[in-house]
Design an enzyme around this catalytic site. Structure first.
Site, mmCIF file in Angstrom:
data_model
loop_
_atom_site.group_PDB
_atom_site.id
_atom_site.type_symbol
_atom_site.label_atom_id
_atom_site.label_comp_id
_atom_site.label_asym_id
_atom_site.label_seq_id
_atom_site.Cartn_x
_atom_site.Cartn_y
_atom_site.Cartn_z
ATOM 1 N N ASP A 408 30.314 17.758 40.397
ATOM 2 C CA ASP A 408 30.933 16.716 40.988
ATOM 3 C C ASP A 408 30.829 15.031 40.549
ATOM 4 O OD1 ASP A 408 32.371 14.903 43.186
ATOM 5 O OD2 ASP A 408 31.334 16.008 44.390
ATOM 6 N N GLU A 457 38.928 19.670 42.312
ATOM 7 C CA GLU A 457 39.722 19.177 43.504
ATOM 8 C C GLU A 457 40.709 18.144 43.487
ATOM 9 O OE1 GLU A 457 37.551 16.748 47.213
ATOM 10 O OE2 GLU A 457 37.030 15.774 44.744
ATOM 11 N N GLU A 470 42.937 7.557 59.989
ATOM 12 C CA GLU A 470 44.023 7.260 59.171
ATOM 13 C C GLU A 470 44.285 8.339 58.315
ATOM 14 O OE1 GLU A 470 46.075 3.815 55.908
ATOM 15 O OE2 GLU A 470 44.234 4.063 56.539
#
Length: 642
Positions: A408, A457, A470
Site C-alpha cells: 500500500d 486498487e 458522501e
C-alpha cells in the site's frame, strides 16, 4: 474510392501539402483507419477515422529529449510495409481466458536534419488503435525524454467521463495521487481539469453514437506513467508527465534509457459501449507473461476483516474468525491487514497460516511500501525497499506458508516509482507470491505481463463508502461508470459486496441485490469481499450457496446494456453457465429488457434480485425469453443461466 476519401480527409484536417505518410492504415475489418503525415512545419501528425467519420482530427506526434527537439522540422524518411499481427494468449485474472489479437501494423520513421529521431509503430485492430515511440539509436549518456507531445484531438461535440488526478502529496498522510477521485460525467471536451494535475487513464469519450477509451499499456521501468494534461484547448488533449514530487527519494521522474527503447503504448479503444466492455486491447499490446510457476497463479476470493472492524481488530482471534468465514464460504484466501507484525507477530501469523492451510485457505499479508515519500505509520514498513530486504522478507513469509502480499501507499507515477512496482513484481514472482497493490497507480496491462498480479486498487472503492456519507451517496453512480473506465482492461480491487450493513455511522444507499451483482460485475483476480461473518449470517442460504460456487475466473464477457452513470448489465461466462449482473446507478425504478434467448443453449434461468422493500433478496426461476427485469433505485440483480 475509400482510399481516396481517407487520403483527402487527411489532407483537409492535416495540412498535408508537405510529405504524406502514404495510404491510410486500416483495421482488419476496414472500419477503423489511421492516417499519418507531416504538416508544413515538419510536425508529425495523425488522424483516426471510424466508419468514415473523423473521431480524432489532426493530432500531434513527437517528443522533446535531451538530445533534440522532435516536435518540428522533421522528415518522414521511411515506413515499413504493412504487417499482420496475429497473437493468442491466456489470462486467468481478466475478462476472458483465451484471447486473440489481430491487427495491421506499420512503422513510420521520422528524423531531423542531423539524422536523429524516432519511429512510431501503429497497430490498428477491429476494436481500436495502439501506437508507441521507438528510439532505435541511443548513444553516449543515453536519452531522457523531457516532454511528450502526443495529443488526441476530439471534435467539438464530444463529451468526456474523466477522473481528475489528485494533487501530489495531498490527502491523508500525503499519499496522493492514488487514482481515487470521483468522475466528471459527460463534460464537454475542453473543460479544464479542476486540480490542475490532469486526468487519469482510462479516459472515456463519446462522439455522437461512438465511444473512445484512451489509456496506456506496456509500461516498463524506463518510462514514467503518464496522464492527460489538465488543459484541452478546442478538445485537444495531450499526454502529460507526473508532478516533480512523484518520485522515490528524487531517484528519477522522467523517461530515461541508455539503450534502445520503446515508450508505453498509447491505446485508443473505439466503437460502441459493447466494444469498450468486451475489448481486451489494453492487455493485447502489453508484454507477454514473464516465466513464472503457473501453479502459484490461483485467482479466487478472500475474506477481509479490516473493511468491517478496522485497525483495532487486527488480532489473532479476529483473523482466525475470518479464516473460518473463508473456509465456510469455500473462499481461497483471507487477508490480514495493517499492523499485523505488531498486533499479532510473525510467530502467531505462522500459527494462523498453518490453521488456515488445514482448512484450505491461504493467508495474504499487508505491507506499507513507503520509504520517505509519505508519512504513514502503519507497519510492516520499509521492508520491501531494496532487493536485499525484499529477498529476506519474501523468503521468510513464503517459508511461513503465506500466499501473497498486499502493498500500500505508493503515491506517484514517476519513473523511479514505476521501477519500484516492477522490481516488487519480479521479486515476488521468484518467491511464488501473489501481489495486490493499493494506494497505487493504474496497472496498465501489467496483469498480463505479471500473471501473479491479482489485483490493484486505483479506484475509489468500498472502503471510502465506510468512511463518509458522501461516498455512500455516490457509490451507485460511480459503480456504473467503472466497467467502462477503470475496470475496462485491468483488474480492480474495489472490495465489493457488502450485503448487510456498514459497521460505521454511514448509511449504505445501495440494495443487497446491487451489492451481490458487483461480485460478478467487477473484475479482480482475487475478489476481497466487504462482508463479515455476522453480515453473511443474515443472508438467505440460497445466496450463500451461490457465493460458495461463484467462478474464480471467466471464459468470456458480453455487454448487455447500459450507459455510464445510469445503469449497466454485463454477462460473464464460466464453463457452460452465464452469469448476468446488472445495477441501477440512479434513484428511480427502471425496467430493463434482457433477451435470454441470445444466450444459446441455456435451458434454465435463476434470478436473484431485491425484495419488495429493497432490504432483502428474492429468488425465482424465470423463462428463457425476452425478460423485463425491474431495478429498484440503486438496486440490482444477478442471474445464473445454465
Amino acid at each position: 474510392m475509400r482510399i481516396i476519401f481517407y487520403f483527402l480527409t487527411a489532407c483537409v484536417v492535416g495540412s498535408c501539402s508537405n510529405k504524406i505518410g502514404g495510404e491510410p492504415l486500416p483495421s482488419p475489418d476496414g472500419r477503423i483507419t489511421v492516417s499519418v503525415w507531416l504538416n508544413a512545419s515538419g510536425q508529425a501528425r495523425y488522424a483516426l477515422l471510424y466508419q468514415g467519420k473523423t473521431l480524432l482530427d489532426s493530432s500531434e506526434l513527437g517528443l522533446k529529449t535531451t538530445t533534440a527537439d522532435f516536435t518540428k522540422d522533421l522528415k518522414l524518411v521511411g515506413q515499413s510495409p504493412v504487417e499482420q499481427v496475429n497473437e493468442a494468449y491466456e489470462t486467468v485474472n481478466a475478462k476472458r481466458r483465451h484471447n486473440r489479437y489481430r491487427a495491421t501494423r506499420k512503422t513510420y520513421r521520422f528524423r531531423n536534419a542531423e539524422g536523429q529521431g524516432f519511429d512510431v509503430v501503429f497497430q490498428v485492430s477491429d476494436d481500436g488503435v495502439a501506437f508507441r515511440y521507438h528510439f532505435p539509436h541511443v548513444e553516449g549518456d543515453g536519452i531522457q525524454v523531457l516532454d511528450e507531445r502526443t495529443s488526441f484531438h476530439f471534435p467539438p461535440q464530444a463529451k468526456g467521463w474523466l477522473q481528475p488526478v489528485a494533487v501530489a502529496k495531498s490527502g491523508w498522510e500525503q499519499t496522493n495521487p492514488s487514482y481515487e477521485e470521483h468522475y466528471e460525467q459527460g463534460i464537454p471536451v475542453g473543460t479544464p481539469e479542476p486540480t490542475g494535475a490532469g486526468w487519469v487513464y482510462p479516459a472515456l469519450f463519446q462522439i455522437d453514437s461512438t465511444w473512445v477509451l484512451i489509456t496506456e499499456a506496456g509500461l516498463d521501468g524506463r518510462y514514467c506513467a503518464t496522464r492527460l494534461r489538465p488543459e484541452s484547448p478546442e478538445g485537444e488533449y495531450r499526454v502529460g508527465f507526473p508532478d516533480d514530487r512523484e518520485v522515490i527519494s528524487e531517484n528519477g521522474l522522467l523517461p530515461l534509457s541508455d539503450v534502445p527503447f520503446y515508450s508505453p503504448w498509447r491505446v485508443i479503444a473505439v466503437g460502441s459501449l459493447a466494444t469498450i466492455v468486451e475489448s481486451t486491447l489494453g492487455l493485447d499490446v502489453a508484454e507477454s507473461a514473464i516465466d513464472i510457476d503457473k501453479s502459484v497463479v490461483k485467482p479466487g476470493k478472500s475474506s477481509w476483516s479490516w473493511i468491517n472492524s478496522k485497525d483495532d481488530y487486527i488480532t489473532y482471534d479476529e483473523q482466525r474468525k475470518y479464516i473460518d468465514f473463508a473456509a465456510d464460504m469455500n473462499w481461497q484466501y483471507c487477508l490480514v491487514d495493517v499492523n499485523w507484525d505488531r498486533k499479532i507477530g510473525y510467530d502467531k501469523i505462522k500459527e494462523l497460516a498453518d490453521y488456515a492451510g488445514d482448512k484450505g485457505v491461504g493467508l495474504l499479508l499487508w505491507y506499507n511500501s513507503a520509504g520517505d515519500w509519505n508519512t504513514v505509520k502503519y507497519s510492516p514498513k520499509n521492508k520491501l525497499l531494496t532487493p536485499e530486504s525484499r529477498t529476506v522478507e519474501f523468503r521468510r513469509i513464503k517459508d511461513m506458508g503465506i500466499k501473497g502480499v498486499k502493498i500500500d501507499f505508493f503515491g506517484g507515477d514517476g519513473r523511479s516509482v514505476i521501477q519500484y512496482y516492477i522490481d516488487i513484481l519480479n521479486d515476488a514472482a521468484k518467491h511464488g507470491l501473489l501481489v495486490n497493490f493499493h494506494g497505487a497507480t493504474l496497472p496498465r496491462g501489467w496483469s498480463r505481463t505479471y500473471p501473479h498480479l491479482m489485483t490493484v486498487e486505483a479506484v475509489r472503492g468500498f472502503e471510502m463508502v465506510t468512511f463518509g456519507q458522501e461516498d455512500a451517496d455516490k457509490q451507485a453512480t460511480l459503480s456504473t461508470i467503472l466497467p467502462f473506465t477503470r475496470n475496462a482492461f485491468d483488474p480492480m480491487d474495489f472490495t465489493p459486496m457488502n450485503l448487510n450493513k456498514v459497521y460505521t455511522p454511514v448509511q449504505r444507499r445501495t440494495t443487497p441485490a446491487f451489492e451481490l451483482a458487483t461480485s460478478v460485475l467487477f473484475l479482480s483476480g482475487i475478489q476481497h469481499y466487504a462482508e463479515s461473518p455476522e453480515g453473511m449470517s443474515t443472508v438467505p442460504r440460497s445466496v450463500k450457496d451461490l457465493l460458495r460456487t461463484l467462478p474464480d475466473s471467466w471464459d468470456d464477457v458480453r455487454f448487455v446494456s447500459g450507459y455510464p452513470g445510469r445503469d449497466v448489465v454485463i454477462a460473464r461466462q464460466a464453463g457452460s453457465r452465464w452469469y448476468v449482473a446488472g445495477i441501477n446507478g440512479e434513484a428511480a425504478v427502471k425496467q430493463i429488457a434482457i433477451d435470454l434467448q441470445a444466450f444459446k443453449g441455456m435451458k434454465k434461468a435463476m434470478l436473484y434480485t431485491d425484495d419488495v422493500a429493497g432490504e432483502g433478496f428474492r429468488q425465482m426461476e424465470i423463462p428463457i425469453a425476452s425478460t423485463p427485469i425491474e431495478l429498484k433505485p440503486n438496486g440490482g440483480f444477478l442471474m445464473v443461466l445454465e
